[in-house]
Design a protein around this motif. Structure first.
Motif, PDB file in Angstrom:
ATOM      1  N   ALA A 160       0.830  -1.205   0.000  1.00  0.00           N
ATOM      2  CA  ALA A 160       0.000   0.000   0.000  1.00  0.00           C
ATOM      3  C   ALA A 160       0.866   1.257   0.000  1.00  0.00           C
ATOM      4  CB  ALA A 160      -0.935  -0.004   1.215  1.00  0.00           C
ATOM      5  N   VAL A 161       1.870   1.290   0.861  1.00  0.00           N
ATOM      6  CA  VAL A 161       2.733   2.481   0.950  1.00  0.00           C
ATOM      7  C   VAL A 161       3.504   2.694  -0.349  1.00  0.00           C
ATOM      8  CG1 VAL A 161       4.729   3.479   2.127  1.00  0.00           C
ATOM      9  CG2 VAL A 161       2.895   2.431   3.467  1.00  0.00           C
ATOM     10  N   VAL A 162       4.093   1.629  -0.868  1.00  0.00           N
ATOM     11  CA  VAL A 162       4.900   1.748  -2.098  1.00  0.00           C
ATOM     12  C   VAL A 162       4.019   2.186  -3.274  1.00  0.00           C
ATOM     13  CG1 VAL A 162       6.231   0.419  -3.797  1.00  0.00           C
ATOM     14  CG2 VAL A 162       6.712   0.174  -1.356  1.00  0.00           C
ATOM     15  N   SER A 163       2.835   1.601  -3.389  1.00  0.00           N
ATOM     16  CA  SER A 163       1.961   1.993  -4.507  1.00  0.00           C
ATOM     17  C   SER A 163       1.495   3.437  -4.362  1.00  0.00           C
ATOM     18  CB  SER A 163       0.765   1.043  -4.617  1.00  0.00           C
ATOM     19  OG  SER A 163      -0.040   1.093  -3.469  1.00  0.00           O
ATOM     20  N   LEU A 164       1.279   3.897  -3.135  1.00  0.00           N
ATOM     21  CA  LEU A 164       0.874   5.290  -2.930  1.00  0.00           C
ATOM     22  C   LEU A 164       2.007   6.255  -3.285  1.00  0.00           C
ATOM     23  CD1 LEU A 164      -1.357   7.220  -2.045  1.00  0.00           C
ATOM     24  CD2 LEU A 164      -0.583   6.923   0.314  1.00  0.00           C
ATOM     25  N   LEU A 188       4.347  10.083  -7.360  1.00  0.00           N
ATOM     26  CA  LEU A 188       5.421  10.393  -8.319  1.00  0.00           C
ATOM     27  C   LEU A 188       4.933  10.269  -9.757  1.00  0.00           C
ATOM     28  CD1 LEU A 188       8.362   8.552  -6.522  1.00  0.00           C
ATOM     29  CD2 LEU A 188       7.872  11.007  -6.539  1.00  0.00           C
ATOM     30  N   TRP A 189       4.115   9.256 -10.013  1.00  0.00           N
ATOM     31  CA  TRP A 189       3.563   9.005 -11.355  1.00  0.00           C
ATOM     32  C   TRP A 189       2.716  10.193 -11.819  1.00  0.00           C
ATOM     33  CZ3 TRP A 189       4.312   4.737 -14.464  1.00  0.00           C
ATOM     34  CH2 TRP A 189       3.444   4.560 -15.543  1.00  0.00           C
ATOM     35  N   ALA A 233      -0.584   6.271   6.329  1.00  0.00           N
ATOM     36  CA  ALA A 233      -0.265   4.938   5.805  1.00  0.00           C
ATOM     37  C   ALA A 233       1.100   4.473   6.303  1.00  0.00           C
ATOM     38  CB  ALA A 233      -0.302   4.953   4.274  1.00  0.00           C
ATOM     39  N   LEU A 234       2.049   5.393   6.365  1.00  0.00           N
ATOM     40  CA  LEU A 234       3.375   5.041   6.882  1.00  0.00           C
ATOM     41  C   LEU A 234       3.301   4.605   8.348  1.00  0.00           C
ATOM     42  CD1 LEU A 234       5.519   7.866   5.270  1.00  0.00           C
ATOM     43  CD2 LEU A 234       5.704   5.416   4.798  1.00  0.00           C
ATOM     44  N   LYS A 235       2.400   5.241   9.113  1.00  0.00           N
ATOM     45  CA  LYS A 235       2.266   4.934  10.539  1.00  0.00           C
ATOM     46  C   LYS A 235       1.299   3.772  10.806  1.00  0.00           C
ATOM     47  CE  LYS A 235       1.409   9.234  12.056  1.00  0.00           C
ATOM     48  NZ  LYS A 235       1.250  10.361  12.990  1.00  0.00           N
ATOM     49  N   ARG A 236       0.741   3.196   9.750  1.00  0.00           N
ATOM     50  CA  ARG A 236      -0.233   2.098   9.862  1.00  0.00           C
ATOM     51  C   ARG A 236      -1.494   2.541  10.604  1.00  0.00           C
ATOM     52  NH1 ARG A 236       2.480  -3.678  10.352  1.00  0.00           N
ATOM     53  NH2 ARG A 236       4.282  -3.318   9.049  1.00  0.00           N
ATOM     54  N   ALA A 296      -5.435   0.621  -8.088  1.00  0.00           N
ATOM     55  CA  ALA A 296      -5.960  -0.725  -7.810  1.00  0.00           C
ATOM     56  C   ALA A 296      -5.051  -1.477  -6.842  1.00  0.00           C
ATOM     57  CB  ALA A 296      -6.136  -1.500  -9.107  1.00  0.00           C
ATOM     58  N   ILE A 297      -3.750  -1.356  -7.026  1.00  0.00           N
ATOM     59  CA  ILE A 297      -2.808  -2.005  -6.107  1.00  0.00           C
ATOM     60  C   ILE A 297      -2.974  -1.442  -4.702  1.00  0.00           C
ATOM     61  CG2 ILE A 297      -0.369  -2.273  -5.507  1.00  0.00           C
ATOM     62  CD1 ILE A 297       0.211  -2.387  -8.501  1.00  0.00           C
ATOM     63  N   TYR A 298      -3.045  -0.125  -4.581  1.00  0.00           N
ATOM     64  CA  TYR A 298      -3.216   0.499  -3.271  1.00  0.00           C
ATOM     65  C   TYR A 298      -4.518   0.020  -2.621  1.00  0.00           C
ATOM     66  CZ  TYR A 298      -3.812   3.928   0.413  1.00  0.00           C
ATOM     67  OH  TYR A 298      -4.001   4.516   1.644  1.00  0.00           O
ATOM     68  N   PHE A 299      -5.589   0.031  -3.376  1.00  0.00           N
ATOM     69  CA  PHE A 299      -6.890  -0.356  -2.831  1.00  0.00           C
ATOM     70  C   PHE A 299      -6.870  -1.798  -2.334  1.00  0.00           C
ATOM     71  CE2 PHE A 299     -11.170  -2.108  -3.303  1.00  0.00           C
ATOM     72  CZ  PHE A 299     -11.891  -1.241  -2.506  1.00  0.00           C
ATOM     73  N   VAL A 300      -6.383  -2.708  -3.149  1.00  0.00           N
ATOM     74  CA  VAL A 300      -6.362  -4.129  -2.773  1.00  0.00           C
ATOM     75  C   VAL A 300      -5.456  -4.349  -1.565  1.00  0.00           C
ATOM     76  CG1 VAL A 300      -5.640  -6.431  -3.542  1.00  0.00           C
ATOM     77  CG2 VAL A 300      -7.010  -4.987  -5.049  1.00  0.00           C
ATOM     78  N   CYS A 301      -4.273  -3.774  -1.583  1.00  0.00           N
ATOM     79  CA  CYS A 301      -3.353  -3.936  -0.447  1.00  0.00           C
ATOM     80  C   CYS A 301      -3.935  -3.363   0.837  1.00  0.00           C
ATOM     81  CB  CYS A 301      -2.005  -3.286  -0.748  1.00  0.00           C
ATOM     82  SG  CYS A 301      -0.996  -4.210  -1.920  1.00  0.00           S
ATOM     83  N   THR A 302      -4.593  -2.222   0.746  1.00  0.00           N
ATOM     84  CA  THR A 302      -5.184  -1.599   1.922  1.00  0.00           C
ATOM     85  C   THR A 302      -6.320  -2.450   2.478  1.00  0.00           C
ATOM     86  OG1 THR A 302      -4.609   0.584   1.094  1.00  0.00           O
ATOM     87  CG2 THR A 302      -6.272   0.498   2.794  1.00  0.00           C
TER      88      THR A 302
END
Length: 132
Positions: free
Chosen positions: A11-15, A20-21, A53-56, A99-105
């Motif tokens: 989630a963090v990496v995709s965000l 950046l994207w 997100a970084l702090k969970r 989609a990656i962020y949503f699924v991971c979250t």
């Protein structure tokens, strides 16, 4: 590596990649028109959930998983409406990262939701036994 950690990192990496994207897309790679970098500011609101997100932070992850879908909608619309091939590819990348962020979250939050349901059920049973 524990499963919840994998989903949190995903989630963090995709965000981060999404932020950046979006900036790269709208500022340099395929702006709507030359010099129109202001649309890159659409990435700024994503900085708000990044810290949580970084702090969970469970609350932040919950609301951001819903808000992020606005970015998915924008990406999906621009995949079909943009005429420039690079811009269409960037829009598809935006939708993919969202989609990656949503699924991971959602997968990261699942155990917390199940635990909350279990606690609520136990409390309801206690209330029912007291009221009898």
């Amino acid at each position: 590596m524990k499963t919840s950690r994998v989903f949190h990192v995903g989630a963090v990496v995709s965000l981060v990649f999404l932020i950046l994207w979006l900036v790269a897309w709208e500022a340099w790679l395929a702006p709507i028109r030359p010099g129109a970098w202001l649309l890159a500011l659409k990435a700024v609101p994503l900085l708000v959930p990044l810290l949580g997100a970084l702090k969970r932070d469970i609350y932040t992850l919950q609301w951001s998983s819903m808000v992020i879908l606005l970015y998915f909608a924008e990406g999906a619309v621009r995949v079909y409406s943009d005429t420039a091939p690079l811009s269409r590819m960037m829009a598809g990348g935006e939708a993919f990262l969202v989609a990656i962020y949503f699924v991971c979250t959602v997968l990261f939050l699942r155990p917390y939701k199940l635990a909350a349901k279990k606690i609520a059920k136990e409390l309801l049973e206690r209330v029912n036994t007291v009221n009898k």
